[in-house]
Design a protein around this motif. Sequence first.
Motif, PDB file in Angstrom:
ATOM      1  N   ALA A 125      38.986  71.158  -0.393  1.00 26.84           N
ATOM      2  CA  ALA A 125      40.312  71.237   0.107  1.00 26.84           C
ATOM      3  C   ALA A 125      41.128  70.232  -0.526  1.00 26.84           C
ATOM      4  O   ALA A 125      40.830  69.327  -1.120  1.00 26.84           O
ATOM      5  N   THR A 126      42.524  70.655  -0.483  1.00 33.65           N
ATOM      6  CA  THR A 126      43.817  69.966  -0.682  1.00 33.65           C
ATOM      7  C   THR A 126      44.645  69.912   0.266  1.00 33.65           C
ATOM      8  O   THR A 126      44.769  70.720   0.872  1.00 33.65           O
ATOM      9  N   LEU A 127      45.463  68.836  -0.035  1.00 31.74           N
ATOM     10  CA  LEU A 127      46.804  68.881   1.197  1.00 31.74           C
ATOM     11  C   LEU A 127      47.915  69.130   0.532  1.00 31.74           C
ATOM     12  O   LEU A 127      48.383  68.773  -0.478  1.00 31.74           O
ATOM     13  N   CYS A 128      48.687  70.250   1.173  1.00 33.15           N
ATOM     14  CA  CYS A 128      49.848  70.662   0.814  1.00 33.15           C
ATOM     15  C   CYS A 128      50.805  70.135   1.793  1.00 33.15           C
ATOM     16  O   CYS A 128      50.947  70.290   2.957  1.00 33.15           O
ATOM     17  N   LEU A 129      52.074  69.415   0.992  1.00 25.75           N
ATOM     18  CA  LEU A 129      53.076  68.444   1.962  1.00 25.75           C
ATOM     19  C   LEU A 129      54.297  68.592   1.369  1.00 25.75           C
ATOM     20  O   LEU A 129      55.300  69.009   1.916  1.00 25.75           O
ATOM     21  N   ALA A 130      54.446  67.846   0.156  1.00 25.12           N
ATOM     22  CA  ALA A 130      55.881  67.436  -0.286  1.00 25.12           C
ATOM     23  C   ALA A 130      56.805  68.745  -0.730  1.00 25.12           C
ATOM     24  O   ALA A 130      56.202  69.749  -1.033  1.00 25.12           O
ATOM     25  N   GLY A 131      58.121  68.278  -0.227  1.00 20.93           N
ATOM     26  CA  GLY A 131      58.993  69.322  -0.692  1.00 20.93           C
ATOM     27  C   GLY A 131      59.531  68.912  -2.220  1.00 20.93           C
ATOM     28  O   GLY A 131      58.823  68.227  -2.958  1.00 20.93           O
ATOM     29  N   GLY A 145      52.606  80.055  13.515  1.00 19.70           N
ATOM     30  CA  GLY A 145      51.142  80.029  12.656  1.00 19.70           C
ATOM     31  C   GLY A 145      51.656  80.850  11.378  1.00 19.70           C
ATOM     32  O   GLY A 145      50.554  80.935  10.478  1.00 19.70           O
ATOM     33  N   ILE A 146      52.748  81.154  11.180  1.00 23.52           N
ATOM     34  CA  ILE A 146      53.208  81.952   9.651  1.00 23.52           C
ATOM     35  C   ILE A 146      53.771  80.891   8.845  1.00 23.52           C
ATOM     36  O   ILE A 146      55.020  80.432   9.158  1.00 23.52           O
ATOM     37  N   LEU A 147      53.108  80.810   7.617  1.00 25.48           N
ATOM     38  CA  LEU A 147      53.729  79.761   6.702  1.00 25.48           C
ATOM     39  C   LEU A 147      54.725  80.330   5.834  1.00 25.48           C
ATOM     40  O   LEU A 147      54.615  81.507   5.051  1.00 25.48           O
ATOM     41  N   SER A 148      55.728  79.780   5.526  1.00 26.77           N
ATOM     42  CA  SER A 148      56.681  80.208   4.342  1.00 26.77           C
ATOM     43  C   SER A 148      57.186  78.942   3.589  1.00 26.77           C
ATOM     44  O   SER A 148      57.305  77.803   4.206  1.00 26.77           O
ATOM     45  N   GLY A 149      57.525  78.954   2.237  1.00 26.79           N
ATOM     46  CA  GLY A 149      57.932  77.820   1.687  1.00 26.79           C
ATOM     47  C   GLY A 149      57.048  77.459   0.523  1.00 26.79           C
ATOM     48  O   GLY A 149      56.077  78.290   0.235  1.00 26.79           O
ATOM     49  N   THR A 150      57.454  76.569  -0.155  1.00 31.00           N
ATOM     50  CA  THR A 150      56.680  75.987  -1.259  1.00 31.00           C
ATOM     51  C   THR A 150      56.170  74.622  -1.063  1.00 31.00           C
ATOM     52  O   THR A 150      57.043  73.539  -1.004  1.00 31.00           O
ATOM     53  N   ALA A 151      55.001  74.046  -1.222  1.00 26.75           N
ATOM     54  CA  ALA A 151      54.517  72.861  -1.242  1.00 26.75           C
ATOM     55  C   ALA A 151      54.426  72.483  -2.932  1.00 26.75           C
ATOM     56  O   ALA A 151      53.995  73.153  -3.615  1.00 26.75           O
ATOM     57  N   HIS A 152      55.094  71.276  -2.950  1.00 23.30           N
ATOM     58  CA  HIS A 152      55.108  70.726  -4.575  1.00 23.30           C
ATOM     59  C   HIS A 152      54.120  69.677  -4.677  1.00 23.30           C
ATOM     60  O   HIS A 152      53.595  68.948  -3.571  1.00 23.30           O
ATOM     61  N   TYR A 153      53.703  69.232  -5.789  1.00 27.87           N
ATOM     62  CA  TYR A 153      52.759  68.275  -6.319  1.00 27.87           C
ATOM     63  C   TYR A 153      51.484  68.048  -5.595  1.00 27.87           C
ATOM     64  O   TYR A 153      51.333  67.101  -5.164  1.00 27.87           O
ATOM     65  N   VAL A 154      50.917  69.263  -5.527  1.00 31.53           N
ATOM     66  CA  VAL A 154      49.661  69.528  -4.966  1.00 31.53           C
ATOM     67  C   VAL A 154      48.610  69.278  -5.842  1.00 31.53           C
ATOM     68  O   VAL A 154      48.389  69.953  -6.843  1.00 31.53           O
ATOM     69  N   THR A 155      47.620  68.194  -5.703  1.00 32.93           N
ATOM     70  CA  THR A 155      46.466  67.859  -6.441  1.00 32.93           C
ATOM     71  C   THR A 155      45.323  69.013  -6.369  1.00 32.93           C
ATOM     72  O   THR A 155      44.978  69.290  -5.226  1.00 32.93           O
ATOM     73  N   ASP A 156      44.961  69.278  -7.505  1.00 34.19           N
ATOM     74  CA  ASP A 156      43.514  69.941  -7.450  1.00 34.19           C
ATOM     75  C   ASP A 156      43.644  71.266  -6.901  1.00 34.19           C
ATOM     76  O   ASP A 156      42.606  71.680  -6.258  1.00 34.19           O
ATOM     77  N   ALA A 157      44.728  71.901  -6.803  1.00 38.87           N
ATOM     78  CA  ALA A 157      44.874  73.100  -5.837  1.00 38.87           C
ATOM     79  C   ALA A 157      44.104  74.235  -6.598  1.00 38.87           C
ATOM     80  O   ALA A 157      43.496  75.111  -5.818  1.00 38.87           O
ATOM     81  N   GLU A 158      43.913  74.262  -8.044  1.00 43.58           N
ATOM     82  CA  GLU A 158      42.984  75.304  -8.764  1.00 43.58           C
ATOM     83  C   GLU A 158      41.576  75.367  -8.425  1.00 43.58           C
ATOM     84  O   GLU A 158      41.015  76.306  -8.408  1.00 43.58           O
ATOM     85  N   ARG A 197      45.447  64.376 -13.888  1.00 47.37           N
ATOM     86  CA  ARG A 197      45.610  64.697 -12.465  1.00 47.37           C
ATOM     87  C   ARG A 197      46.431  65.941 -12.149  1.00 47.37           C
ATOM     88  O   ARG A 197      47.564  65.935 -12.230  1.00 47.37           O
ATOM     89  N   PRO A 198      45.649  67.183 -12.238  1.00 49.71           N
ATOM     90  CA  PRO A 198      46.320  68.269 -12.214  1.00 49.71           C
ATOM     91  C   PRO A 198      47.292  68.583 -11.014  1.00 49.71           C
ATOM     92  O   PRO A 198      46.739  68.263  -9.859  1.00 49.71           O
ATOM     93  N   LEU A 199      48.437  69.084 -11.140  1.00 44.24           N
ATOM     94  CA  LEU A 199      49.175  69.264 -10.232  1.00 44.24           C
ATOM     95  C   LEU A 199      49.685  70.809 -10.055  1.00 44.24           C
ATOM     96  O   LEU A 199      49.699  71.559 -11.140  1.00 44.24           O
ATOM     97  N   SER A 200      49.942  71.308  -8.920  1.00 46.37           N
ATOM     98  CA  SER A 200      50.350  72.699  -8.646  1.00 46.37           C
ATOM     99  C   SER A 200      51.443  72.893  -7.792  1.00 46.37           C
ATOM    100  O   SER A 200      51.759  72.107  -6.979  1.00 46.37           O
ATOM    101  N   GLN A 201      52.162  73.875  -7.721  1.00 46.71           N
ATOM    102  CA  GLN A 201      52.992  74.492  -6.452  1.00 46.71           C
ATOM    103  C   GLN A 201      52.186  75.337  -5.967  1.00 46.71           C
ATOM    104  O   GLN A 201      51.407  76.222  -6.392  1.00 46.71           O
TER     105      GLN A 201
END
Length: 358
Positions: A125-131, A145-158, A197-201
């Motif tokens: 798993a990884t954490l999705c948090l930052a704007g 319970g329905i999610l919308s938006g974009t989490a930035h600087y997410v580590t190892d999401a791939e 340290r791979p990052l993703s949106q």
Amino acid sequence: MSSEAISADDLVALRDSVADLVARGGGSEAVRASMSSTTRTDAPLWSGLVEVGAAALAIPEEDGGVGAGWGALAAVVEELGASLSPVPLFSSAVLATGALLVAAERGGHGPAGLLADLAAGERTATLCLAGETSWETPGVTADGGILSGTAHYVTDAEAATDLVVVAGPTPHATLHVIAADAPGVEVVPVATMDPTRPLSQVRFTDAAAEAIAAPDDLLARLRDVAWAMLAVEQVGAASAALRLTVDYTKARKQFGRVIGSFQALKHRMADMYADIETGRSVAYAAVEAIGTGEGAELAAAAHVYCSEAFTRVVAEAVQLHGGIGITWEHDIQLYFKRAHSSAQFFGQPVDVVAAVSL
């Protein structure tokens, strides 16, 4: 979420096991090869770490983990920081697991078997948090319970199978879990200054997630865990940068002498060592305070001091390496990049100091 005691002998054995795994896995060559892999992670090393129980260390025994506490996990984090190994330990075993454990303290339980699967390495798993501009403001919102938006600087999401999402608005953030390949979820890899340290949106478009009951202080508690463990990682990386520098100054000659024999350079390396050892004390004090109710100030101190100390150490290391220190071929430039990127993780030190000063 207490940091349970583990014997000094067990910690030494754990560190040795991790160091041996890294060495047998190819060390620096494996790090560089992983940077260009599909998931930008070292999958064989991650499998080895799972086999020795690294992913399970902080998870309680009743949830399928080892129950050794944050101190034991910190020892692994420090070793992996020293090697800059691109594995999802920090994202999964620290950030995502930390969020789930904070919630569990208040009776919030995630999907059945998730913690046990994370401990066994069957899921990651990884954490999705930052704007986009702040770690204090989640980039994702939740409505029923329905999610919308974009989490930035997410580590190892791939490399993740599951996403643990902190959704706004603050101060009453909510916690959710969703599969990384669920409908409405898109992982977008981004180029980074620090290739280790791979990052993703991670973009959410009306994505249905499972909500987990979480305390009002979720963000603050999670930040304490992240800062304390990140400080330990920074200490490990700074120590490795110093070792590289000492080895180089023992081999490089000028004026017929190895440059490490020059008193001025000895003094500079002594100052680097003092920075690192002070940082190690602060970092492990912060780790020990996780979950005690006294961790906030120590975690903030660890984040500020270790971020600044790591930056100072690698700046000196690059200078002492001379011209080779700024080339792609030498590993010291990777530590320089890690120092500057990690200092921004979960908020810049200057912002922490400003907040404390108010």
